[in-house]
Each structure stands twice: as structure tokens, then as C-alpha cells.
Write an enzyme that holds these catalytic residues in place. Structure first.
Site: not given
Ligand code: IVH
Length: 702
Positions: A55, A140
């Protein structure tokens, strides 16, 4: 050369040059590579649930794209990743159009990014020093987002994010997820869309993989993929058997507002029966945000589920409303990502790839190493300056990093472990493919092969671009087939594709081709004989001519004959070029590349040959639905109702172009209090001057 086999290198041109020092050419080239790389990784991540990069790497690509677009707004491509979210809905599930788009988040990485975020918002909202600006800070979650629609308290629809506008209909499968309430408690509004993250606890992920291994089933790379894979099951009972979890964190369409702040909305969602994350906290300044980020970071390993950062959201909904969104992400939220993962390995070789426009790009071939759960064997080296600056040599032990879903990078060399006989890397000054001189113009970072389409590598990449998704997009004719047909000598320029039917008999003997696939391929080619002009111009693969510019050029020329006439060697090229520069968003260097392409005899020939094979559909002109759409507006003086940034954002949202200076091209000058020289200049030029009120009436925002 990049073929399908090493397509994961498609984004290797992640640059490090400061955008402010880059030429338009360089920026355009880099934005093109970024668009390609990000699209590739989007498909791996969202479409296939099988990312090939972390990511953090992905985020670095997206961040770089944003950085370049901020400095070169005219180069924002119509296929820019900033205008797109995720991937289109996968086949197999029905589609659902979201009542409100599902947005993505902008990322921040440094303390400074977070401080800037707060400052920007204060400025946008014209807040005074004493006005409170509160945020929530929440983990998150590393899962996949869902939009759940409840009508009169009952779950009626569940959809994935898809491309942000349209997602997959996963209602049947979601009904089996016990963490998602089928009916709501309390008294929710008649229509309530809840957005949140579907995820899997690490413990359940490990247990699932163990069971999958026993049963010879698919092994998932990480909990996120396990959650996505478990949701996308044909058989809803399989989804139900997986222990999926859900955190609610945002709203879509709601018939009656739940609350006036995000924190209170979350509390309401909790009262309806949703899980909301306990670590969500209200903070009133950036110090508090950073402290909470550090706190969540320190608990990360013990949370039981994967998180990849902390999301900050402006707490007041009315502020959120005013802040709106830019492209695909809200202005009122920011994801503060955790740092990239790093690993050490050996750099075995440096290869040079030659791209469509001749750019020589160095690629590090690495001894394979696992970083953040993915095996990495290639990394970008950007350009020759980067290699020199970091003194990267073959045989070195290097630290590599993957940040987000982006291409791995070499961070630094462990020089203390360097072999005494190592030699500085000498960047070639000739093309490794065709041996023509490779030149690096003064002030540019990229060295290019000078042989244009006579270089087999450039030609091959050019043809691959020609058939790519945003260009001719011929089903069954991708990079692999182009490789094959070029090797066989069947295709050497675009028009040859439309002559492939004559090779039908030879094709029968090729590996992988049966009667049906040949018929399909030839039919797909036939279907593309009729094609929009802007696609054709984009497909020509001219440097700096992305989709957006191709469209402007198509609108300008309207027909292929007009284009050929204006660029002909005996035409008045200066006049043609001057006309193009007049077009808003087309700059000198783009025009130079465009005209330059057509002055090469071989290119003109190839283009004429192509035009003779196809039938070109003229571009459609956009309909004007707002009185300011397509108009150029200048704001001056002090506006009372909103900040300059907010005014600009609204005008741009209606399709206007906002400029900083008044010229004959200005359509409206909006003059706030104490408007000075601009108002005088506008009056002198006969430009319509509007008061702030008149402007608001005009855009219907009163
Ligand atoms: S808010 C309009 N909050 O991150 C804002 N998103 O990178 C919508 N995500 O698409 C998103 N945890 O899938 C929000 N606490 C959180 C989140 C979160 C994870 C995901 C979500 C989003 C993606 C953007």
C-alpha cells in the site's frame, strides 16, 4: 523491453525530481507512466484482490501523481488516477449505482503534511484564529469499503465501492455477515446509507488460511484479500461461514441528518447497532492529531486487525459540505499513512528499458526479497541522476522500500558492505536496443533514443500503446499479441492491424489460436474500423499528447484531412502552431512535440496509411449546462461569503476555468470589495464585471 511478463514494472518511472524544476515534457511523460502503473495496480488490488506491491508503494505513486498535477494542472490527463477511484465493478455480480459517490482519501505522510492540511482548511473556510476547527482521528482499517442501504431500518442493498460511482451488488452475500445488522435498532431515518470497512481479524485470517491449505484451497496474501475474497463468493453460504467484521465510518444518502458532527453521527450509528471504532477521538489542533496518530501507531501490532494509517476528518458536517471534494477525494479528510516497509537485498544488475517515446529508464534487478508480504525482484532507479546521486552500483547491498501499492524503490546503498572492486555505473549514451545515440537535452532528466520509430523498441511500445485500453482497445489484441505479430513481421505499423484478416490462414497454425478466437479477434478489429477522432489522436502516442489534449486537438481539427493539411511539410506550420497554442491548456512544448511528430516522413506515412484503413467519427461537443461552463472567470477583491479558494472550487465545479489575470479571453470578472487594477483593466477591455451577489445569482448559489 517491457512485455506482459514484466508488466509489473509498468510504473517504474516514479520520479524524484522536484516538479518545480521539471520541464513540461518530463512531467507529461512521468504522468503518463504513473497513470499506467496506477491503473495496473488498481486492477491487481481491487479487481483481482492480489496486489503485487505494498500500500505504501502505491500511495507514493499516487502522491507523486498529485504532486506533478499540482505544478502542471494543464497536464492532468483524462485518465488521471486523481479522477478515478478503484476499478470498475467486476463481472459476475450485478451493478449498483451509488446514490452518492464513494470517495477515496488523499494521503499525508509527514507531520508537515498534517499541519498543512489544517492550515489549508482554515484558509478555505476563512476561519479566524479563535474559531474552533475540530477533527476526528480514527484508524484507517485495511479492508474493503462497503455501502449499505437501509430503508425503514431494513437492509435493502449492499455494494462495493467499484469505481466510486458504480459498485458490485453484494447484497445476498452481505446478508450472511453477522457483523452487519439486517435490521436496525432505535429509530433510524427512512433512508440511511452507511459506509464502512469490511475486514477480517488477523486470527481469523490465519485460521482461514490453515483451513484453506488443508482443503487445497486458495491461500490469501493478507487479511484484506481474505476479506475481499470471502465477500466475492458465488455461494453466499461461503461468505457467511467466514468471520467477517465491519466498522461503520461514514454516511451516504440519508433522508434526515443524524447529527451536525461526524463524532455524533458515529454515536448515532452505534445506537442503531453498528460497530464503530473505539479509537476514534475528537481533536482540536494538529498537535492533538499527531499525538493520536502516535498513540494508534504504538497500539497497531496489538489491535487484532490490520490498519494502515489514521484518518482525520473535519468534525462539523456543514464545514464538510462547504469544503466539498477535489476530483475523487474530499477536501475535509486526510489519511495519515504509516511509513513504508523496508528490506535489504542485493542489486544484481541494472537494465535499461526503452519506452514508447524513447526514454531510457534504468531498472534494478534484485535478489528476490519479501517486503510487507510481497516478493520484490525489481525496483525503479528513475533516471541516471538518481543512480549517480545515490551512487548505486551493480553488486551493492541496498535498502529497498515499498510504500503503498507502488513500485519498489532503492532507498540507499549500504556502502560499508561494498565490494572493493565495484565500479560506478556508466549510463549508456546509446540506445541498448538499436544503438542509435541517446541524447539528454540540457535541463532534462531523461535520456532518449534519437531513432524515433526506427528503433524497434520504441516501435514495439508505440504499437502496444496503439492498442491499449484508452486508445484502440481491441479485444484480444494486447501487448502479448502485438509482441507476437511484430516478431512474425505481420505488424510494423498501426494500419497493418487492419490488414491482419489477410493472415487468417497463417494464424490457424499459431499456438493458442483456434477458429473461434481468430474469428473473434478479426471481428474485434473490424469493429474498431469506425472510431472517435480523439481516440485516434491519443493512439498515435505522440509525446505529451494524453487523452485530454487529444480531445482538444480533435475538437480543433474536427477531421483527419484538416489535421494532415495543417501539419503538412508545405503548410504554414508557424500559423498552425500558433493556432494550437491559442487553445487553452495546450502549451508551446506540446505543440512542438505534436508538429514534430508529423514532420517525420515515416510518421506521416504511417498515419496516412492508418487513416485510409479506418473511418473516423468527429468529436461531440460538450453541452453547456451552466451559464459559467466553459467560461473564464477572474476573482478579485475581498469576497464576503467565502474564501477565494472556495469560490474558485465552486466555479470549477460548474465547468468554468478560473484565471489569475484579466485578459481579452476573460468572460467575467467577479469583483469583491476593494477591487483594484483588475477591475479597471476589465472595464478597459470590455469584460463583464459582476458583483459577488450577481455572481452567486448567476450560479444559482444564493
Ligand atoms: S472515510 C469520504 N474512514 O480507506 C471519505 N475511510 O483510502 C470516505 N478506510 O475508501 C472514506 N478506514 O475504504 C474512511 N476510518 C476510515 C477508513 C476508511 C479505512 C478506507 C476506505 C476508503 C479508503 C481510502
Amino acid at each position: 523491453m517491457s512485455g506482459d511478463h514484466d508488466k509489473d514494472l509498468s510504473g517504474l518511472r516514479l520520479g524524484t525530481a522536484s516538479p518545480a524544476t521539471m520541464t513540461t515534457d518530463e512531467a507529461a511523460a512521468e504522468l503518463a507512466s504513473l497513470a499506467e502503473a496506477i491503473a495496473f495496480h488498481d486492477q491487481r488490488y481491487h479487481g483481482d484482490d492480489a496486489p503485487v506491491v505494498t500500500d505504501a508503494d502505491y500511495d507514493a505513486l499516487v502522491a507523486r501523481n498529485g504532486e506533478l498535477e499540482a505544478v502542471f494542472p494543464a497536464l492532468v490527463r483524462s485518465d488521471s488516477p486523481s479522477l478515478r477511484v478503484g476499478t470498475p465493478a467486476a463481472d459476475g455480480f450485478g451493478k449498483i449505482r451509488h446514490a452518492r459517490p464513494m470517495l477515496s482519501l488523499n494521503n499525508g505522510f509527514t507531520d508537515e503534511d498534517i499541519i498543512d492540511f489544517g492550515t489549508r482548511i482554515r484558509r478555505f473556510l476563512s476561519l479566524g484564529e479563535d474559531d474552533e476547527l475540530a477533527f476526528t482521528a480514527e484508524p484507517k482499517i485495511d479492508g474493503l469499503s462497503l455501502s449499505l442501504r437501509y430503508e425503514k431500518g431494513r437492509l435493502t442493498q449492499a455494494a462495493t465501492r467499484g469505481d466510486g460511482t458504480e459498485g458490485e451488488d453484494v447484497t445476498a452475500n452481505v446478508r450472511g455477515v453477522s457483523a452487519i445488522p439486517a435490521t436496525l435498532a432505535g429509530s433510524p431515518p427512512d433512508i440511511l446509507e452507511v459506509r464502512g470497512e469490511l475486514y477480517m481479524d488477523r486470527r481469523d485470517f490465519i485460521a482461514l488460511n490453515a483451513a484453506q491449505k488443508q482443503a487445497d484451497g486458495k491461500i490469501f496474501a493478507n487479511p484484506r484479500n481474505a476479506a475481499a475474497g470471502s465477500l466475492r463468493q458465488k455461494d453466499a453460504s461461503v461468505t457467511a461461514s467466514r468471520n467477517l467484521q465491519f466498522f461503520a465510518y461514514a454516511l451516504g444518502e440519508v433522508s434526515t441528518p443524524l447529527a451536525s458532527t461526524h463524532a455524533d453521527s458515529l454515536a448515532a450509528l452505534k445506537s442503531f447497532g453498528f460497530s464503530v471504532n473505539e479509537l476514534s477521538t475528537r481533536c482540536t489542533d494538529s498537535d492533538a492529531l499527531l499525538a493520536h496518530y502516535a498513540k494508534i501507531g504504538s497500539q497497531r501490532a496489538d489491535l487484532g486487525y490490520d490498519i494502515d494509517g489514521v484518518v482525520y476528518k473535519v468534525d462539523r458536517h456543514d464545514y464538510q459540505e462547504r469544503l466539498g471534494q477535489v476530483a475523487r477525494a474530499p477536501r475535509w479528510a486526510l489519511a495519515h499513512k504509516f511509513p513504508a516497509e523496508q528490506a535489504e537485498t542485493v542489486l544484481n544488475a541494472i537494465d535499461i528499458q526503452v519506452g514508447r517515446t524513447g526514454a531510457l529508464t534504468p531498472v534494478a534487478r534484485l535478489a528476490p526479497v519479501t517486503v510487507g508480504g510481497v516478493v520484490v525482484s525489481n525496483a525503479t532507479l528513475h533516471n541516471e541522476d538518481e543512480i549517480r546521486r545515490k551512487d548505486i552500483r551493480v553488486g551493492d547491498r541496498v535498502v529497498i522500500q515499498r510504500a503503498g501499492d507502488v513500485i519498489p524503490q532503492v532507498v540507499r546503498v549500504l556502502t560499508e558492505m561494498r565490494q572493493p572492486d565495484s565500479a560506478e555505473f556508466v549510463f549508456p549514451d546509446s540506445c541498448p536496443e538499436c544503438h542509435a545515440p541517446a541524447i539528454r537535452p540540457e535541463g532534462e532528466a531523461v535520456r532518449r533514443c534519437t531513432n524515433a520509430l526506427d528503433c524497434p523498441a520504441q516501435r514495439l511500445e508505440w504499437l502496444k500503446h496503439f492498442v491499449s485500453r484508452d486508445a484502440f482497445d481491441i479485444e484480444g489484441l494486447g501487448a502479448r499479441q502485438i509482441d507476437q505479430f511484430v516478431t512474425l513481421g505481420w505488424v510494423s505499423r498501426p494500419a497493418d492491424i487492419f490488414r491482419l484478416a489477410a493472415r487468417r490462414d497463417d494464424m490457424v497454425g499459431l499456438d493458442g489460436y483456434g477458429d473461434i478466437s481468430i474469428n473473434n479477434l478479426l471481428a474485434a478489429i473490424e469493429a474498431r474500423r469506425s472510431i472517435g477522432f480523439e481516440r485516434v489522436i491519443f493512439a498515435l502516442g505522440i509525446r505529451q499528447i494524453g487523452q485530454a489534449t487529444a480531445r482538444l486537438l480533435a475538437l480543433h481539427y474536427e477531421t483527419p484531412d484538416a489535421l494532415m493539411a495543417a501539419t503538412a511539410p508545405d503548410a504554414d506550420q508557424d500559423t498552425s502552431a500558433a493556432e494550437l497554442v491559442e487553445i487553452d491548456q495546450i502549451g508551446d512544448s506540446m505543440v512542438a512535440d505534436f508538429m514534430g511528430f508529423f514532420t517525420r516522413e515515416g510518421n506521416r506515412d504511417a498515419v496516412s496509411d492508418l487513416f485510409a484503413q479506418i473511418s473516423i467519427i468527429p468529436p461531440e461537443r460538450p453541452a453547456d449546462d451552466s451559464p459559467v461552463s466553459g467560461k473564464t472567470i477572474v476573482f478579485t477583491g475581498t469576497l464576503t461569503g467565502m474564501s477565494r479558494a472556495e469560490a474558485k472550487a465552486r466555479a470549477e465545479g460548474l465547468g468554468a476555468k478560473v484565471s489569475g489575470s484579466v485578459s481579452a479571453k476573460t468572460n467575467f470578472l467577479v469583483a469583491g470589495a476593494d477591487a483594484g487594477s483588475k477591475a479597471r483593466k476589465a472595464a478597459a477591455l470590455g469584460v463583464t464585471v459582476l458583483s459577488e451577489e450577481e455572481w452567486l445569482t448567476m450560479i444559482g448559489g444564493n
